[in-house]
Scaffold this motif. Sequence first.
Motif, mmCIF file in Angstrom:
data_model
loop_
_atom_site.group_PDB
_atom_site.id
_atom_site.type_symbol
_atom_site.label_atom_id
_atom_site.label_comp_id
_atom_site.label_asym_id
_atom_site.label_seq_id
_atom_site.Cartn_x
_atom_site.Cartn_y
_atom_site.Cartn_z
ATOM 1 N N ALA A 316 0.839 -1.208 0.000
ATOM 2 C CA ALA A 316 0.000 0.000 0.000
ATOM 3 C C ALA A 316 0.869 1.251 0.000
ATOM 4 C CB ALA A 316 -0.930 -0.010 1.206
ATOM 5 N N SER A 317 1.942 1.224 0.772
ATOM 6 C CA SER A 317 2.863 2.365 0.809
ATOM 7 C C SER A 317 3.554 2.562 -0.537
ATOM 8 C CB SER A 317 3.917 2.157 1.901
ATOM 9 O OG SER A 317 3.319 2.099 3.183
ATOM 10 N N ALA A 318 3.942 1.447 -1.183
ATOM 11 C CA ALA A 318 4.611 1.538 -2.481
ATOM 12 C C ALA A 318 3.679 2.096 -3.547
ATOM 13 C CB ALA A 318 5.124 0.166 -2.895
ATOM 14 N N LEU A 319 2.373 1.839 -3.408
ATOM 15 C CA LEU A 319 1.405 2.305 -4.400
ATOM 16 C C LEU A 319 0.915 3.722 -4.136
ATOM 17 C CD1 LEU A 319 -0.718 -0.956 -4.771
ATOM 18 C CD2 LEU A 319 0.721 0.075 -6.537
ATOM 19 N N ALA A 320 1.265 4.275 -2.987
ATOM 20 C CA ALA A 320 0.766 5.603 -2.621
ATOM 21 C C ALA A 320 1.198 6.676 -3.618
ATOM 22 C CB ALA A 320 1.240 5.963 -1.217
ATOM 23 N N SER A 321 2.366 6.497 -4.220
ATOM 24 C CA SER A 321 2.892 7.492 -5.158
ATOM 25 C C SER A 321 2.639 7.127 -6.613
ATOM 26 C CB SER A 321 4.394 7.670 -4.932
ATOM 27 O OG SER A 321 5.078 6.442 -5.135
ATOM 28 N N VAL A 322 1.867 6.068 -6.854
ATOM 29 C CA VAL A 322 1.590 5.615 -8.225
ATOM 30 C C VAL A 322 0.193 6.068 -8.626
ATOM 31 C CG1 VAL A 322 1.375 3.619 -9.748
ATOM 32 C CG2 VAL A 322 3.089 3.612 -7.922
ATOM 33 N N SER A 323 0.110 6.869 -9.689
ATOM 34 C CA SER A 323 -1.192 7.335 -10.137
ATOM 35 C C SER A 323 -1.978 6.185 -10.762
ATOM 36 C CB SER A 323 -1.037 8.466 -11.153
ATOM 37 O OG SER A 323 -0.342 8.016 -12.302
ATOM 38 N N GLY A 324 -3.278 6.294 -10.659
ATOM 39 C CA GLY A 324 -4.141 5.275 -11.242
ATOM 40 C C GLY A 324 -4.707 4.305 -10.235
ATOM 41 N N PHE A 325 -4.157 4.296 -9.011
ATOM 42 C CA PHE A 325 -4.619 3.378 -7.981
ATOM 43 C C PHE A 325 -4.830 4.121 -6.670
ATOM 44 C CE2 PHE A 325 -1.583 1.110 -10.736
ATOM 45 C CZ PHE A 325 -2.449 0.207 -11.336
ATOM 46 N N GLU A 326 -5.671 3.556 -5.828
ATOM 47 C CA GLU A 326 -5.834 4.080 -4.480
ATOM 48 C C GLU A 326 -6.087 2.922 -3.517
ATOM 49 O OE1 GLU A 326 -9.032 6.816 -4.911
ATOM 50 O OE2 GLU A 326 -10.592 5.285 -4.647
ATOM 51 N N THR A 327 -5.643 3.092 -2.305
ATOM 52 C CA THR A 327 -5.829 2.059 -1.285
ATOM 53 C C THR A 327 -6.516 2.656 -0.064
ATOM 54 O OG1 THR A 327 -3.649 2.465 -0.328
ATOM 55 C CG2 THR A 327 -3.800 0.766 -2.031
ATOM 56 N N THR A 328 -7.295 1.828 0.603
ATOM 57 C CA THR A 328 -7.982 2.232 1.835
ATOM 58 C C THR A 328 -7.640 1.231 2.926
ATOM 59 O OG1 THR A 328 -9.828 3.164 0.559
ATOM 60 C CG2 THR A 328 -10.205 2.709 2.905
ATOM 61 N N ALA A 329 -7.040 1.733 3.997
ATOM 62 C CA ALA A 329 -6.665 0.849 5.106
ATOM 63 C C ALA A 329 -7.909 0.327 5.797
ATOM 64 C CB ALA A 329 -5.768 1.591 6.084
#
Length: 379
Positions: A316-329
Amino acid sequence: MSEVGRHRIVRPEDFAALGPDNLEARLLGKPATMARRDVSRGAEVSLLSARKFWHALGFPIVEDDDAMFTEADQMALMAVARLVREEELDEQTALALTRAFARTTDRLAVWQTQLMAEALAAPGLEAALDEADARAVPDQAAARAAARKLADMADSLEPLLIYAWRRHLTAAISRMLADADPQQSSQGVRRVVGFADLVSFTSLVRRMTERQLAVMVQRFEALATDIVTAHGGRVIKTVGDEILFVTIDAAPAAAVALDLVETMAEDDLLPDVRVGMAVGPVLSRLGDVFGTTVNRASRLTSVAPGGGVLVDDALASALASVSGFETTALRRRTLRGIGEVTPSELRRAAGGRLGGRAPGTVAATSAASTLTDPRKDTP
């Protein structure tokens, strides 16, 4: 046929039932007329070495005087023995490489014989999940037809096998060189590991025939493999209703997971899938991956909702800076054998483009047409 231990040994005369088509002679060059003593003597190796090689190939124990072998067996043994004599390989490594070839080609051969028998018995069956035929194995006519067809095609298929092996060997060497970084953790290389499995598969098993289940699993595997490879990932293995894949980076893994969920949801023949992913060090052995990262991804899959994707906090942390995706804890929970984790649900970001499907990701049922008509391009 004779018996050695619990294994049935097929003699050359057993192929006579297929009429003029002697499969053993056609596929191996000549009928099996040589005993192990003849093979070992011709290859100039001991009987013990010949026995080790035969076992590494994955075949059962036979008596030294049984005429079970062909000149092809002798040539293969000579090739391996030459590598050891010339000190290119030690015996243990040579046998391990032989075992790797054997395990891979055994699965390949079984897979291809089943595909051919099914294709000849019921063309287009992959699209008919309500097929009434409950047979899990082909009838005698289909088996004979498939045997002859594969024997006829063996020479045409062999170059494809060599080509595919060299292509994958090139890719594997490239990954090995890229991973050979002195800063890499001694615990293993870093990978994103994902599992995807079909929801409610156990209940489906109780309601469907073996043939119907085989059709469904084959379709799932074809679609999932296309999606993983389209994004540059690797399918490590499939086990019935589950597929294990890895990617090097986080963004391709996220795209794979969401494409898997969306593709299966749109397919009328397949149930939903759920996906769990984790990132971290993995140990790679025998073509498989092991370690805590793999276990964490597996446990996340087991608690993921149908049609959903769960990732560990590191991913989730690695994807935080990648556009196109979002994560919810989500809420913190304890996973068996792993401990406490805080999983996050992965979704596509509104209006995101990088999370879109990879070009060329198509349903398995439509991909074949482009091989015969170059004017038909994939969407």
